[in-house]
Design an enzyme around this catalytic site. Sequence first.
Site, PDB file in Angstrom:
ATOM      1  N   LYS A 189       0.839  -1.209   0.000  1.00 15.15           N
ATOM      2  CA  LYS A 189       0.000   0.000   0.000  1.00 15.15           C
ATOM      3  C   LYS A 189       0.879   1.266   0.000  1.00 15.15           C
ATOM      4  O   LYS A 189       2.101   1.170   0.009  1.00 15.15           O
ATOM      5  CB  LYS A 189      -0.950  -0.053   1.199  1.00 15.15           C
ATOM      6  CG  LYS A 189      -1.955  -1.233   1.114  1.00 15.15           C
ATOM      7  CD  LYS A 189      -3.095  -0.916   0.198  1.00 15.15           C
ATOM      8  CE  LYS A 189      -4.009  -2.038  -0.233  1.00 15.15           C
ATOM      9  NZ  LYS A 189      -4.509  -3.018   0.657  1.00 15.15           N
TER      10      LYS A 189
HETATM   11  C1  LIG Z   1      -5.670  -3.954   1.056  1.00 16.72           C
HETATM   12  C2  LIG Z   1      -7.130  -3.734   1.134  1.00 16.72           C
HETATM   13  C3  LIG Z   1      -7.886  -4.067   2.268  1.00 16.72           C
HETATM   14  C4  LIG Z   1      -7.378  -4.873   3.424  1.00 16.72           C
HETATM   15  O1  LIG Z   1      -6.182  -4.518   3.978  1.00 16.72           O
HETATM   16  P1  LIG Z   1      -5.207  -5.631   4.577  1.00 16.72           P
HETATM   17  O2  LIG Z   1      -4.199  -4.800   5.315  1.00 16.72           O
HETATM   18  O3  LIG Z   1      -4.636  -6.383   3.438  1.00 16.72           O
HETATM   19  O4  LIG Z   1      -5.995  -6.495   5.493  1.00 16.72           O
HETATM   20  C5  LIG Z   1      -9.232  -3.726   2.296  1.00 16.72           C
HETATM   21  N1  LIG Z   1      -9.818  -3.127   1.243  1.00 16.72           N
HETATM   22  C6  LIG Z   1      -9.142  -2.810   0.141  1.00 16.72           C
HETATM   23  C7  LIG Z   1      -9.851  -2.119  -0.986  1.00 16.72           C
HETATM   24  C8  LIG Z   1      -7.781  -3.125   0.030  1.00 16.72           C
HETATM   25  O5  LIG Z   1      -7.117  -2.846  -1.097  1.00 16.72           O
END
Ligand SMILES: *Cc1c(COP(=O)(O)O)cnc(C)c1O
Length: 380
Positions: A189
């Site tokens: 991210k």
């Molecule tokens: C990455 C993501 C999540 C969840 O995050 P994690 O840290 O992987 O649990 C939720 N919603 C969206 C749209 C994402 O891209």
Amino acid sequence: MLGAKAEVRVRVSRSVVGDAEIDAVTAVLKRGFLGMGSEVRAFEEELAQFIGSERTVVCVSNGTAALHAALQASGVGPGDEVLLPTLTYIASFQAVSGTGATPVACDVNPHTCWMDVDDAAGRITPRTKAIMPVHYASGCGELERIYALAQEHGLRVIEDAAHAFGCRWQGQIVGSQGEMACFSFDGIKNITSGEGGAVVTGDPEIASRLQDIRLLGVQRDTEQRFQGRRSWEFDVTEQGWRYHMSDIMAAIGRVQLRRFPEFADARVQLAQRYQQGLGHCPGIQLLDIDYGPVVPHIFPILVQDGKRDRLREALGERGIETGIHYKPNHLLSKYGGGTVRLPGAEKVYQELLTLPLHPLVTREQGDEICRQVMQYMETE
Ligand SMILES: *Cc1c(COP(=O)(O)O)cnc(C)c1O
């Protein structure tokens, strides 16, 4: 099979960590306290400062946990329905079904890929409790209309802002306005803490409930842990989860937050390069996003004329990895297996192709990707 032949030269996404993150983790390890303590407290304060406008930040173990805890703290539970766009990561749906509520898949606008607010409005029932917009590809879509709809029908709003850390919407940083925004600090991210996530809220009561939920429901344990203590005499009034963040993760996150401007520049520049290079490419449609205020987590394009899979293969043969974000959730067996038809999302699912986007994609690689896409679309 698709695109698997050549060695991957340019990955679609990747973590970017270096010596500063290694040193920060080493310092925590040397201190010998690995749980939730001073690093998490500092990370939460720095995040709150970054987001501003008197928000409270509650760090948790990942973005899915952030969504699940936020839904629970909003009072969402068994028997409730939650509206959300079908075009999202499975985490959004699992967070809703994890509370015992029913996720109600809504269609997306096939030009923007954001939730179709009219479609969502048509799915409101007496059981609808909340609406969860997803800031797909880091843009906030029609967030104003979503809040207006929520107000009209008395719905809670939980923003899935996992793609949108550090983005601005109408001049305001995402999370600084509205009810609740949930972020992910997963490895790929906009910033990472290894694994991690956060809920941001302006409501002190919700914040305090979130702090309890993340520590097995133990009341006010957060205050104790931030002072290096533990609660031995305590009460629990609701189901909680072991969702807290550790100091090791927070140490990585704090360094990444300082590096965010550097990451943001690289992401924005590459996205603008793609916009310039592919803006007039036949058969390619780009999302209409203003990069700069928006710091993109992914760069999806729409490939028309049924050429998506072959373009994906052609890029793969040249070592360029691509992705598909996402398979619409209403097509998954657990969420109806396609018994509901959502034509906008089903159309874009055939066309979506995510190009590489992370801070280590070079200028030359960005240009090469544009060239390869152009060449394929013009000649095949
Ligand atoms: C990455 C993501 C999540 C969840 O995050 P994690 O840290 O992987 O649990 C939720 N919603 C969206 C749209 C994402 O891209």
